[in-house]
Scaffold this active site. Structure first.
Site, PDB file in Angstrom:
ATOM      1  N   GLY A 145      13.323  -5.681  -8.421  1.00  0.00           N
ATOM      2  CA  GLY A 145      12.944  -4.569  -7.550  1.00  0.00           C
ATOM      3  C   GLY A 145      13.442  -4.818  -6.134  1.00  0.00           C
ATOM      4  CB  CYS A 146      14.061  -2.588  -3.265  1.00  0.00           C
ATOM      5  SG  CYS A 146      12.518  -1.662  -3.175  1.00  0.00           S
ATOM      6  CG  PHE A 147       9.157  -4.142  -1.706  1.00  0.00           C
ATOM      7  CD1 PHE A 147       8.464  -3.094  -2.291  1.00  0.00           C
ATOM      8  CD2 PHE A 147       9.499  -4.036  -0.367  1.00  0.00           C
ATOM      9  CE1 PHE A 147       8.134  -1.959  -1.566  1.00  0.00           C
ATOM     10  CE2 PHE A 147       9.164  -2.896   0.368  1.00  0.00           C
ATOM     11  CZ  PHE A 147       8.486  -1.867  -0.243  1.00  0.00           C
ATOM     12  CB  ALA A 174      13.894  -8.131   0.761  1.00  0.00           C
TER      13      ALA A 174
END
Lengths: 325, 325, 325, 325
Positions: B130-132, B135
């Site tokens: 996922g994007c979170f 990062a």
């Protein structure tokens, strides 16, 4: 009744917001404005939307020795310049320092108006809290006062719109194209707001704010501050909400909400929104606080403090609703 | 060489970004696109900027039983729908699931390409992070692997641009006027990204991610994710930076910076930026990670994974610089 | 004195802005609110910033047969629904229709309050101008009235923030990610605002508005309307400015400026800013008009009209300054 | 083949965008960069996203007498400084001036690459059109060439994102808080782009561009230019669209659309979108042109011109799709 008001630092966003609020205040009359970059110009040239009664007011170069007769002065000056600039203002003139230089300085009340209004009433020297402390401390105060959280090891992750960084001028860090659509952390481990937050945490709780962490972020929007605060405590969400409702019962400007607060709920107003989400099993309480950085984070709180200092109802001139959307 | 590629979920922002990257990939040839809301229309009508070779491609209704011959499929479907939709895709077709349904599911590699490229090379089923997590885990991996921080009690305060919330459609929470100039926390204490982050933390470190806290926030910008991560550890800033430089030495997409990362440094690219600020005396390490949520947070990482799966250099078709300002 | 006020269409941005202005109006008391999507909920749930006196007001389903006793009603309904919805409201209830259905309909005054206040004073049925006409006609009125420009072949190039497009809901054209950082023209050659502009031009000048061209554009901001208007005329810039200062002498809400107007000068207020740049040799006069589309483009002008209808000073409750920055 | 490329003006947005495109160009190799404010720093410090091959390039102080061996130079200097700065560059070095000083100067080709590519092929001195002319002339060229519109009395209402106004630096007009959520016209009646537009209109049509009106506006977004152009002509919409499709047949970068163009369709690319809406009865043709001001409005077009000058296919290194959303 007319209270003669001056603003020094009219060119900054905080000074301009103070001017906006004073212009529609039923008792405050703006009779003096001073600013560095704009001395000599008419207020109406700097602010095209001012009413007719204010357009011809000439912006002066600040000189405390040649002030007109004032009852009240709002100071919104760059950090580090306020102490000297205000030192020679006559003692009879009430001063609210919106900048940081007089916070927790002897002789100056700390202007967290929703928490300690009695300490501000009738005072003549009040230091307005910073925008991040305004959001953070408003959210934490109920939990600290009722000891639902520990005062130590609090982690504050704060976010601000770019007007919170001041009128950048030559600083291209705040140029539109550089700042738009961009988010970044700054001031890690050493932000100037930490001492006032640590002291206030100690005052509210009695314990020590050791281990306080504070990380601000710049957000691509004009106004708004949100503090997401991670605390240790075994309270439930309901206990936190109840404590806050009780703590702020009767206070006009603090709203306790079950849903997480959004910065735009406060924009253009002197409101603060607080909420909580807790997980007792994990010894975790998340507190959230939202203000408009120019509202309760600066000029709104300054006018609220000034109302208290002048013996007026604290909501005078501050009943405008948030501007939404 | 030409690798025949399909995208299912072309109407979503992730699918559209995958299309953009594939269109200029030297070896990937988009031959199939399917999407719910846009079935029957020409790709050129949905995306006015596609090159001539792609304008006439008709968007199909997804049906795994009637696929053309494909070598590679990108799936960017709403949460919960991917498992069933992909179950009957022929095993010879390589699949990258950009959505969350197959993360840490048996038979699927977890596509954190900058950390475990060897696990992805040659694989046929990869679940994109996922994007979170992209990062967060990119920033944490070096510190966890070298045990500079404890795996437990990590607090992740994450911020995302609004395209990270999907193509809202009827959800007026993401209507422009409601969302513009607004910041808010959401998904407190229970976000869907937590299990994959907890598992990955455990894999990297060996220890337990107990006490993991994750709070996402919606930020008024289109693209960009920043994770500000509060960890326990007695490392210095220099030790963290060195660990990261060493961990990512030779990796093309991860940049270790001394200055705090800004989301716009990554916009439009598959880059990740990580940085650190530590205070050993306080047992505190702050890790920061930035990606473009549609880049390394979705389609960029998906193409990187696909390159590895197809035995291509992982940078193929991904050498575009960030679009700045 | 307390004037009992209702709002139908409280869920739309215009209705919400009317509520904001009414809440701090010294004489208007909001006692009734109706809205489609929000019937049954408390006003305080829809608008977290409302004062305590309004939080418990329940939003009703609109039914003209079961209204409470009202003195004044603001209607902010979708285009085409207003005529029927308001037809059975008792004649004694004053109505301001913020929507377009009653503009230039017999029995309804056209509420261009800065131009024809005497036609609104004491009236019971007033049709508020649209946001584009508010900006355009306020700029043009002085030039048309003094025949400094021809009424024909006027070209209006208008720009609006996205709240001017209504509460989009399911229309993903106004989804944040699609609309942010994007500018586009729409409604070419046939916008619904053209008839009222053409009629008003004729009323102001006596001549025909034949050849009127109007092109609106959506701008990535929340509030603000700017009309850049290309006219034929041999006046000088100075003559245009003088005509406007004379025309609007004593009018509280229209500001004539030498510098080109900026939309943010008006945001959050009921102000209009107009300016002119002329080239007599080329028979060209460029007029510029700025309003806040929710201010003088909708709710601000509606409250101003209501003040006139109720025999109050037109500035009552409208003295808030623009919110800047 | 490797073409040795330099950029002077690397600190400006146009220079930075040129660097981005050159960095992924198969044949251009950036070997020299000069900039005023950043001389002495590493390219990797100024642009955190540059690939490893470029991070160590040191930014020089511009000195035409001490240039390394270059084949091609892009100049992106402040208006008025380019003529002197480039005068002593060796004649063998091909130059594209992205700034305005050499437009329609003898010895320099006017780089409207989609209209006159043959005039650019093999040339050594090319003056890139300005961003507003790029959008405007691309839309108008087909109509002027086929005489579907009159060349006189054209009204151009143009809108630009703020990166089109240059790297403002000390100019607080482009400070974020001042510029955000704000729209304004500027440069009325006298913008610097008018001469090149008037000349080009004359070249395309043979007639005179007398009566040309041009009004630019600043829009609160980073990138994007839209020109809405009001022309006299008795063509139909269909005739205009056909003329444009015919005129640009085979040209890779110009897209003719039936729907009004949106600036975000072009963002991050070298594309131009044009459309038309005509009303023959009123002798009115509205032409619309969209570019990314840093793409076809500056660096994209510059690279396209450079490709032509170097005898490469004009699309070389320019096949990236727009970045959307």
């Amino acid at each position: 009744m007319s209270i003669r008001v001056g603003i020094v630092g009219i060119s900054g966003f905080g000074g301009g917001e103070a001017m906006r609020l004073i212009a529609s205040h039923p008792f405050f009359e703006l009779v003096y404005a001073a600013g560095d970059g704009s001395a000599g110009s008419r207020l109406g040239d700097r602010f095209p939307g001012v009413p007719a009664k204010l357009t011809e007011l000439v912006i002066e170069q600040w000189d405390p020795m040649t002030l007109p007769r004032l009852d009240l002065l709002f100071a919104s000056l760059p950090t580090g310049t306020s102490a000297e600039a205000l030192a020679r203002v006559p003692g009879a003139v009430k001063i609210v320092d919106v900048g940081g230089d007089h916070r927790y300085v002897e002789g100056w009340a700390y202007g967290l108006a929703d928490v300690w209004p009695s300490q501000i009433e009738g005072h003549t020297r009040v230091a307005n809290p910073g925008c991040f402390p305004a959001a953070t401390l408003t959210a934490l105060a109920p939990l600290l006062a009722s000891k639902l959280i520990e005062p130590g090891n609090i982690v504050v992750d704060a976010k601000t719109g770019i007007s919170g960084a001041g009128r950048g001028g030559a600083d291209s860090r705040f140029g539109y194209a550089e700042s738009n659509e961009n988010l970044l952390p700054y001031g890690l481990l050493k932000h100037v707001h930490m001492p006032e937050m640590a002291k206030t945490i100690g005052r509210l709780n009695g314990g020590s704010a050791a281990g306080l962490v504070f990380t601000p972020h710049l957000v691509p929007m004009t106004r708004g501050v949100l503090a997401t605060i991670y605390c240790r405590g075994r309270a439930t969400t309901g206990q936190c909400l109840d404590a806050a409702r009780h703590f702020y019962a009767g206070r006009a400007f603090v709203r306790v909400t079950e849903k997480p607060p959004q910065t735009k709920w406060a924009t253009g107003s002197n409101l603060a929104f607080v909420s909580y989400a807790a997980d007792p099993e994990r010894n975790l309480v998340i507190a959230m606080g939202v203000v408009d950085n120019l509202g309760k984070g600066a000029a709104g709180q300054a006018v609220q403090n000034a109302n208290l200092m002048c013996g007026l109802p604290e909501t005078t001139g501050l009943d405008g609703l948030p501007v939404w959307p």
